[in-house]
Design a protein around this motif. Sequence first.
Motif, PDB file in Angstrom:
ATOM      1  N   PRO A 349       0.807  -1.227   0.000  1.00  0.00           N
ATOM      2  CA  PRO A 349       0.000   0.000   0.000  1.00  0.00           C
ATOM      3  C   PRO A 349       0.834   1.269   0.000  1.00  0.00           C
ATOM      4  O   PRO A 349       0.501   2.229  -0.687  1.00  0.00           O
ATOM      5  CB  PRO A 349      -0.830  -0.128   1.282  1.00  0.00           C
ATOM      6  N   VAL A 350       1.927   1.291   0.776  1.00  0.00           N
ATOM      7  CA  VAL A 350       2.757   2.495   0.836  1.00  0.00           C
ATOM      8  C   VAL A 350       3.446   2.731  -0.498  1.00  0.00           C
ATOM      9  O   VAL A 350       3.454   3.845  -1.035  1.00  0.00           O
ATOM     10  CB  VAL A 350       3.785   2.395   1.982  1.00  0.00           C
ATOM     11  N   GLY A 351       4.014   1.678  -1.058  1.00  0.00           N
ATOM     12  CA  GLY A 351       4.693   1.820  -2.337  1.00  0.00           C
ATOM     13  C   GLY A 351       3.760   2.244  -3.454  1.00  0.00           C
ATOM     14  O   GLY A 351       4.142   2.995  -4.354  1.00  0.00           O
ATOM     15  N   SER A 352       2.496   1.802  -3.383  1.00  0.00           N
ATOM     16  CA  SER A 352       1.543   2.141  -4.434  1.00  0.00           C
ATOM     17  C   SER A 352       0.985   3.544  -4.296  1.00  0.00           C
ATOM     18  O   SER A 352       0.269   4.017  -5.177  1.00  0.00           O
ATOM     19  CB  SER A 352       0.383   1.138  -4.418  1.00  0.00           C
ATOM     20  N   LEU A 353       1.304   4.233  -3.196  1.00  0.00           N
ATOM     21  CA  LEU A 353       0.816   5.594  -3.008  1.00  0.00           C
ATOM     22  C   LEU A 353       1.327   6.541  -4.081  1.00  0.00           C
ATOM     23  O   LEU A 353       0.713   7.582  -4.334  1.00  0.00           O
ATOM     24  CB  LEU A 353       1.247   6.131  -1.633  1.00  0.00           C
ATOM     25  N   GLY A 354       2.464   6.204  -4.690  1.00  0.00           N
ATOM     26  CA  GLY A 354       3.022   7.079  -5.720  1.00  0.00           C
ATOM     27  C   GLY A 354       2.025   7.381  -6.819  1.00  0.00           C
ATOM     28  O   GLY A 354       1.966   8.509  -7.332  1.00  0.00           O
ATOM     29  N   GLY A 355       1.209   6.412  -7.179  1.00  0.00           N
ATOM     30  CA  GLY A 355       0.233   6.624  -8.231  1.00  0.00           C
ATOM     31  C   GLY A 355      -0.933   7.504  -7.822  1.00  0.00           C
ATOM     32  O   GLY A 355      -1.703   7.956  -8.664  1.00  0.00           O
ATOM     33  N   THR A 356      -1.077   7.753  -6.505  1.00  0.00           N
ATOM     34  CA  THR A 356      -2.196   8.573  -6.024  1.00  0.00           C
ATOM     35  C   THR A 356      -1.784  10.010  -5.753  1.00  0.00           C
ATOM     36  O   THR A 356      -2.613  10.799  -5.274  1.00  0.00           O
ATOM     37  CB  THR A 356      -2.777   7.982  -4.722  1.00  0.00           C
ATOM     38  N   LEU A 357      -0.540  10.375  -6.033  1.00  0.00           N
ATOM     39  CA  LEU A 357      -0.069  11.713  -5.666  1.00  0.00           C
ATOM     40  C   LEU A 357      -0.899  12.839  -6.286  1.00  0.00           C
ATOM     41  O   LEU A 357      -1.180  13.837  -5.599  1.00  0.00           O
ATOM     42  CB  LEU A 357       1.416  11.873  -6.016  1.00  0.00           C
ATOM     43  N   PRO A 358      -1.303  12.761  -7.566  1.00  0.00           N
ATOM     44  CA  PRO A 358      -2.155  13.835  -8.089  1.00  0.00           C
ATOM     45  C   PRO A 358      -3.453  13.984  -7.282  1.00  0.00           C
ATOM     46  O   PRO A 358      -3.894  15.104  -7.005  1.00  0.00           O
ATOM     47  CB  PRO A 358      -2.429  13.390  -9.528  1.00  0.00           C
ATOM     48  N   ALA A 359      -4.049  12.858  -6.901  1.00  0.00           N
ATOM     49  CA  ALA A 359      -5.279  12.915  -6.109  1.00  0.00           C
ATOM     50  C   ALA A 359      -5.006  13.438  -4.702  1.00  0.00           C
ATOM     51  O   ALA A 359      -5.846  14.137  -4.114  1.00  0.00           O
ATOM     52  CB  ALA A 359      -5.925  11.523  -6.042  1.00  0.00           C
ATOM     53  N   GLN A 360      -3.840  13.108  -4.145  1.00  0.00           N
ATOM     54  CA  GLN A 360      -3.475  13.636  -2.824  1.00  0.00           C
ATOM     55  C   GLN A 360      -3.361  15.156  -2.877  1.00  0.00           C
ATOM     56  O   GLN A 360      -3.761  15.859  -1.937  1.00  0.00           O
ATOM     57  CB  GLN A 360      -2.148  13.024  -2.351  1.00  0.00           C
ATOM     58  N   ARG A 361      -2.805  15.681  -3.962  1.00  0.00           N
ATOM     59  CA  ARG A 361      -2.705  17.137  -4.112  1.00  0.00           C
ATOM     60  C   ARG A 361      -4.094  17.765  -4.115  1.00  0.00           C
ATOM     61  O   ARG A 361      -4.326  18.792  -3.470  1.00  0.00           O
ATOM     62  CB  ARG A 361      -1.979  17.486  -5.410  1.00  0.00           C
ATOM     63  N   ASP A 362      -5.024  17.151  -4.836  1.00  0.00           N
ATOM     64  CA  ASP A 362      -6.391  17.675  -4.857  1.00  0.00           C
ATOM     65  C   ASP A 362      -7.031  17.611  -3.481  1.00  0.00           C
ATOM     66  O   ASP A 362      -7.724  18.546  -3.055  1.00  0.00           O
ATOM     67  CB  ASP A 362      -7.249  16.884  -5.853  1.00  0.00           C
ATOM     68  N   LEU A 363      -6.802  16.517  -2.784  1.00  0.00           N
ATOM     69  CA  LEU A 363      -7.409  16.320  -1.470  1.00  0.00           C
ATOM     70  C   LEU A 363      -6.972  17.395  -0.486  1.00  0.00           C
ATOM     71  O   LEU A 363      -7.786  17.945   0.265  1.00  0.00           O
ATOM     72  CB  LEU A 363      -7.044  14.927  -0.941  1.00  0.00           C
ATOM     73  N   PHE A 364      -5.686  17.717  -0.489  1.00  0.00           N
ATOM     74  CA  PHE A 364      -5.142  18.674   0.482  1.00  0.00           C
ATOM     75  C   PHE A 364      -4.991  20.085  -0.081  1.00  0.00           C
ATOM     76  O   PHE A 364      -4.450  20.948   0.599  1.00  0.00           O
ATOM     77  CB  PHE A 364      -3.785  18.177   1.002  1.00  0.00           C
ATOM     78  N   LYS A 365      -5.465  20.297  -1.307  1.00  0.00           N
ATOM     79  CA  LYS A 365      -5.308  21.604  -1.961  1.00  0.00           C
ATOM     80  C   LYS A 365      -3.846  22.034  -1.923  1.00  0.00           C
ATOM     81  O   LYS A 365      -3.487  23.141  -1.527  1.00  0.00           O
ATOM     82  CB  LYS A 365      -6.194  22.647  -1.282  1.00  0.00           C
ATOM     83  N   ALA A 366      -2.965  21.100  -2.337  1.00  0.00           N
ATOM     84  CA  ALA A 366      -1.516  21.318  -2.292  1.00  0.00           C
ATOM     85  C   ALA A 366      -0.989  21.544  -3.705  1.00  0.00           C
ATOM     86  O   ALA A 366      -1.622  21.177  -4.698  1.00  0.00           O
ATOM     87  CB  ALA A 366      -0.825  20.119  -1.654  1.00  0.00           C
ATOM     88  N   ASP A 367       0.198  22.157  -3.772  1.00  0.00           N
ATOM     89  CA  ASP A 367       0.841  22.397  -5.066  1.00  0.00           C
ATOM     90  C   ASP A 367       1.754  21.245  -5.478  1.00  0.00           C
ATOM     91  O   ASP A 367       2.069  21.085  -6.656  1.00  0.00           O
ATOM     92  CB  ASP A 367       1.661  23.694  -5.014  1.00  0.00           C
ATOM     93  N   GLY A 368       2.208  20.477  -4.507  1.00  0.00           N
ATOM     94  CA  GLY A 368       3.100  19.364  -4.804  1.00  0.00           C
ATOM     95  C   GLY A 368       2.925  18.257  -3.788  1.00  0.00           C
ATOM     96  O   GLY A 368       2.331  18.454  -2.719  1.00  0.00           O
ATOM     97  N   ALA A 369       3.423  17.063  -4.113  1.00  0.00           N
ATOM     98  CA  ALA A 369       3.323  15.922  -3.208  1.00  0.00           C
ATOM     99  C   ALA A 369       4.479  14.974  -3.485  1.00  0.00           C
ATOM    100  O   ALA A 369       5.042  14.965  -4.586  1.00  0.00           O
ATOM    101  CB  ALA A 369       1.987  15.202  -3.378  1.00  0.00           C
TER     102      ALA A 369
END
Length: 740
Positions: A349-369
């Motif tokens: 699960p941790v290693g596969s988080l890389g593919g969710t980074l664009p969605a993580q940016r949207d979730l936290f209203k962030a510019d980068g992840a």
Amino acid sequence: MNESPLPNTDDCAREPIHIPGSVQPHGVLFVLETAKLTILQVSANSGILIGREATELPGTRFLQLIPDDAQGAVERLVRDAATTYVNPFRVPVAVGDELKFFDGIVHILETGETVVELERDPESPRDMESTEGLDNYLQIVHRSLAELSGVCHARDIAAVMAREVKGFTGFDRVMIYHFAPDYHGMVIAEAKEPEMEPYLDLHYPASDIPPQARELYLKNPVRLLQDVQAVPVPLVPALHPQTGAPLDMSRAVLRSMSPIHVQYLKNMGVAASLSISLVVDGKLWGLIACHHRTPRFVSYAVRATACLYAIVMSAQLKAKQASLENLRMSSARRMALDLITGLKDYSDPVGSLGGTLPAQRDLFKADGAAILSPQGLRSEGSAPDDLELISLRQQLEKHRNEGILISHEASSLFPSLAEGLPRAAGLVAIHLGEQAWLVLFRDEAIQRVKWAGDPNNAKSRDASGTLSPRSSFAAWQETVRGQSLPWPDSTTQLTTEVRSGILELVRKRNILLERSNQDLRRFAGIIAHEVKNQLQSGIMALSLLESRKEGMDSTVSQLAGLASTSLTNLAKFTNDMLEFSETEMNSNIEDIDFAKMAREVVEQLEASGRTEGAEIQILSLPRIRGPKSQMEHLLSNLVRNALTHARSESKQLRIEIGTRADENGDTVIYVRDDGRGIPPEKRDKIFEYFFSDRANKVKGTGIGLAFCAQVVQRLGHRIWVESEPQAGSTFYFSVSPAND
């Protein structure tokens, strides 16, 4: 010209404003012994307001000041006022031949004495009915709530409050002042006379309202300063006659103000002020600050009504903010749930988080992840470069016990990030176990903050050393750099939920993996036992055949040798499989003399002849805590791995066993060699089951290092390797120190 020294704002913060020893002169304060209502202390202006000199009153009964026919009612009200809501009540006082009426306000001190304050409008000597505020209370509350029916934002609510309170109290200017997390304040709404200079959106430094003042605003939510030019009146006697202590006036309505605050108002051109606390969730959210250009008295009834209004509006602030946060959190939770649910089918699960980074940016209203882990880095959007991320991961390890870090000024925590601005000005870091982190970044947001005067000169000292407030409140603009926009208040809750969800997936995955590993070990044990039994007779037969090779056909002899070698290697593999299958067998935790264990391991290897052509040095080693047999197998495997795989034909192999502390202060043991090293592309695989380095033509089962990783990870520790080709390898594993 002498320059005054720079002020120490701690002086202002230490000012004992709750024990000024004096009152404002438009009222009289009495401290009474509660049982008999005997006067212990009284303000020195009693002669002016009630016709009885202060020096004559201590020791007399308070009720002697009241006409005979009203004494019973007044006594009942005085005794009930501290536990009921009768404040204010009418108190008649015989002043010579004249009967004057005052507003009576009562509270009980923590030490048990009763404080009675008598207030009278200095501009209106007529009898007071004290109903002017309460009659209008329901009307203004109803009107305000109607206006707020479609309003959600604090500024809109504040605008309604400012307008209503100005109309209700008659002050020239009413401001709604909101505290930031660092307690500097900002005017978010204002109602004023047209000709007055606007203060809307101006910021004020936290030192303008120091901590002890904020504390008093929670204890006594309404504070009136009727006339800044009025001379405070001392108490008689100045100290409590029995305890010798100054009077705690935290809840006194007549309490005189700090000289610094009074001068502050004078510098602003304010002649009278009224402040009302806005409290949300038990914390001081802000103030309703009312200013007037001439002295102004506001009756206790009006102040009480304003206070009730503030309580209702504070509840509205809380409800509206909670509604907005609930909407935001509901949407964010749905996004977070989708993200986490999408990870459940992955083995890592941790290693596969890389593919969710664009969605993580949207979730936290962030510019980068970015995902930072020992297995590698992966970033998305506006994030630091790889070298900066590697450095950040090492620095984050010092905070792993905190679990979550949130900052809109990341360079204050990690100074190296300042070099990469405008990237990564703000940071949210979520620890995912081991050395893995999910990090969100926000870019720098250059802000231009308007202050009411230069905040660097909020306090100064004159030539005599007296601390004074600033005299200029002209708008002063500051450019703030190096910060991102603040993360929303809901970020802490959101990060906690995201972290919990990911760690729960990791935990469940680990349980499944552990079950699979247990099944594998059991299977390996069964197969190994069966194979070992079958091998023994074959190896014995081939050995006997080889011993009689004289006269034997050369081809048969060669085939017998090959078969014997293959079966011997298979026997070694079988023994390794048995060792692997028994890693759970003897797992009793105990204190271990690791230096002694290391010597025994080396002696066994020397006795078997495996150390020929190698030098093994044992440095100082600690006592540790762990399962003894498994730790012995662990060390033996690491040393045997070096003896087997690190040798080169050009030099004698040197192996060193030692210890050190890592960057987090944990105890680490290492096995270092100066052999051929491990190529970079193979370092991530060497702890995998059955991995073997075929390129070096050194035979191995590929179980030994997987076994080492199993032992260390099961104990909650970590194991890793650092290596350079032709420069040797160092295997590290963390351990628990022995009990003292």
